[in-house]
Design an enzyme around this catalytic site. Structure first.
Site, short mmCIF file in Angstrom:
data_model
loop_
_atom_site.label_atom_id
_atom_site.label_comp_id
_atom_site.label_asym_id
_atom_site.label_seq_id
_atom_site.Cartn_x
_atom_site.Cartn_y
_atom_site.Cartn_z
N LYS A 2 0.85 -1.19 0.00
CA LYS A 2 0.00 0.00 0.00
C LYS A 2 0.88 1.24 0.00
O LYS A 2 1.51 1.57 1.00
CB LYS A 2 -0.94 0.03 1.21
CG LYS A 2 -1.95 1.17 1.09
CD LYS A 2 -2.92 1.20 2.22
CE LYS A 2 -4.04 2.19 1.92
NZ LYS A 2 -3.57 3.49 1.43
N LYS B 67 -7.55 -3.17 3.16
CA LYS B 67 -6.27 -2.55 3.49
C LYS B 67 -5.96 -2.75 4.98
O LYS B 67 -6.85 -2.74 5.83
CB LYS B 67 -6.28 -1.06 3.16
CG LYS B 67 -7.37 -0.26 3.87
CD LYS B 67 -7.41 1.17 3.33
CE LYS B 67 -8.56 1.94 3.97
NZ LYS B 67 -8.71 3.30 3.41
N ARG C 11 -16.63 -0.01 -2.16
CA ARG C 11 -15.72 -0.40 -1.11
C ARG C 11 -16.23 -1.73 -0.54
O ARG C 11 -16.81 -1.79 0.54
CB ARG C 11 -15.66 0.68 -0.02
CG ARG C 11 -14.49 0.52 0.94
CD ARG C 11 -14.58 1.55 2.06
NE ARG C 11 -14.55 2.92 1.58
CZ ARG C 11 -13.43 3.60 1.31
NH1 ARG C 11 -12.27 3.02 1.46
NH2 ARG C 11 -13.49 4.85 0.90
#
Length: 508
Positions: free
Chosen positions: A211, A373, A367
């Site tokens: 990320k 994440k 989402r």
């Protein structure tokens, strides 16, 4: 349709808490638009103007004429006035813009002026989020909500989708697809506290992507033409000429790529987000100083891939883009492997991981659970310095918290920013009573309180900010809980905050 009807609907939606009731109110108004009014009218209901740059800001709105007694403005009148404001330029533009703005506001009633202020400042607080308005469009047009949502996610423009649905029905929406040059809403990731929690959502095996703390970019190529769009679908092509050059050199005739642009220091460590964002905001010569790393391929040479499983899209990406331009990624089949990948990413200075389900399609603009994440979480015990009254469904409750860290040298507190994230209805009710008892100054908007209440705040990092006295602010701060077991003198200090910014952690 009169613009007053739109203003009345906006006010009614703001005063309504139920989703179904909001949808009914919006759908009734949407049905009343003429074909020419559908696009600007839907945008007004969404709290947006069709023009991003109008030259009108807060200062321009401080001295407008008193409101009209009776409504006369139509939706088309307002849309045309906004177009004229956006077109004003050159010598004498300030005076001409003021004249145009005063003519618009002078013809608007009090309720219409209230909505116009919100539209020009981007602060229409009515709770009509894109999902609610999309469902209202579906109801108004007699179309399945999923059909409207897909068209919206592919086009990224709710007003355009609404106009198509209201005038052409489902057949018009079926024409929406991935098109080179037209940005689409990016797929998003939900958050998890640990890799184990993330894998419970994505399943295993999964793909573990590094990320990056960069700027989301969607890059479109058609022949020699390259366009780059931001997460909010703004065209930022001119700011990233070096990325344009790299993508233009790829042999494919058509591409739609999803990725991140990021800056690195001379040692190869990622620069803070603020540095990347600053470089992406201003072009310097022919080199922005940013590198692009891609993690998804949505279209290649006439073939749309968004409905293909992740593993097929990623294989196609690896065959299309040189390896140094592909995001760092590792297939993981267990929590242990994911934990190792997470640790390596953090050690390299990155934000963490995005764990991805290998069989999931590209869920445009949503989402969901296909991408999750995981980032290291910082927490601090801070002190509430003031609270702002809420808007919309939080109207009547004290909501937005002003957060302060203790200054051990002065005995005072240093403000680090504001947040209303993480507050439940129960917490809102409790803090409204609590902070009114602690109030030392009850303003119309902000209630200043005695610095006594400690609150535990989670956040993603600390960034430089000239906006606050300490020169720093918290990124993505959210409330975890109130700490009634701690006194203000036991709160974390500004020194603790600065240590986190420097990477040492709150205790060195």
């Amino acid at each position: 349709m009169l613009f007053a009807d739109v203003a009345a609907t906006s006010a009614a939606v703001a005063a309504t808490s139920g989703r179904k009731a909001k949808i009914d109110l919006l759908a009734a108004t949407l049905r009343g638009f003429s074909p020419a009014e559908a696009e600007p009218g839907a945008a007004f209901l969404a709290g947006e103007l069709r023009r991003r740059q109008t030259g009108v800001g807060w200062a321009s709105l401080t001295q407008v004429p008193p409101p009209a007694e009776q409504p006369t403005l139509t939706v088309t009148d307002v849309a045309e006035a906004v177009d004229r404001l956006a077109a004003v330029s050159g010598a004498g533009s300030q005076a001409r813009r003021r004249q145009e703005l005063h003519a618009l506001f002078g013809a608007a009633t009090a309720a219409e002026q209230l909505l116009l202020r919100g539209l020009f400042t981007g602060e229409v607080r009515q709770g009509a989020l894109a999902g609610i308005l999309a469902d209202a469009v579906a109801k108004a047009a007699g179309i399945e909500p999923a059909t409207v949502r897909r068209a919206l996610l592919l086009s990224g423009d709710l007003a355009v989708v609404a106009a198509a649905a209201l005038t052409g029905g489902a057949p018009a929406l079926a024409e929406f697809s991935v098109q080179v040059g037209r940005p689409l809403a990016p797929m998003l990731a939900q958050a998890a506290a640990t890799v184990e929690e993330a894998l419970a959502v994505t399943g295993t095996p999964a793909m573990a992507d590094v990320k990056l703390d960069g700027v989301r970019v969607q890059v479109h190529k058609s022949g020699d033409e390259v366009a780059i769009f931001s997460r909010s679908l703004d065209d930022i092509t001119g700011r990233l000429p070096d990325i344009v050059t790299v993508v233009r050199a790829l042999p494919q005739a058509e591409l739609v790529l999803d990725g991140e642009a990021i800056a690195f220091d001379p040692a190869g460590r990622p620069m803070p987000f603020q540095v990347t964002a600053s470089l992406a905001a201003t072009r310097t010569g022919a080199d922005s100083g940013l590198s692009a790393y891609f993690f998804d391929l949505l279209r290649v040479d006439g073939e749309n891939l968004i409905d293909e499983p992740g593993h097929r899209r990623w294989h196609a990406l690896a065959e299309t883009v040189p390896a140094p331009m592909v995001i760092g990624r590792t297939p993981v089949g267990s929590a242990e492997a994911a934990t190792d990948a997470f640790a390596q990413a953090v050690r390299a200075g990155h934000e963490g991981l995005v764990l991805k389900a290998v069989d999931a399609p590209y869920d445009v603009g949503r989402r969901g659970g296909a991408w999750v994440k995981v980032k290291p979480r910082h927490t601090l015990d801070l002190v509430v310095l003031a609270v702002e009254w809420g808007h919309g469904r939080r109207k009547g409750w004290l909501s937005n918290l002003h957060l302060g860290a203790r200054d051990p040298r002065t005995g005072g507190f240093v403000m680090l920013g504001k947040t209303f994230k993480g507050l439940t209805d129960e917490m809102l009710r409790w803090q409204t009573e609590r902070f009114q008892r602690l109030a030392v100054d009850k303003g119309d908007w902000v209630v200043t309180v005695r610095p006594e209440q400690v609150v535990e705040i989670a956040f993603d990092g600390v960034q430089t900010s000239p906006r606050y006295p300490g020169g720093v602010a918290l990124r993505f701060a959210r409330v975890l809980r109130y700490r009634d077991d701690k006194k203000a003198g036991e709160a974390d200090t500004i020194d603790d905050v600065l240590r986190i910014k420097d990477g040492a952690g709150p205790n060195g």
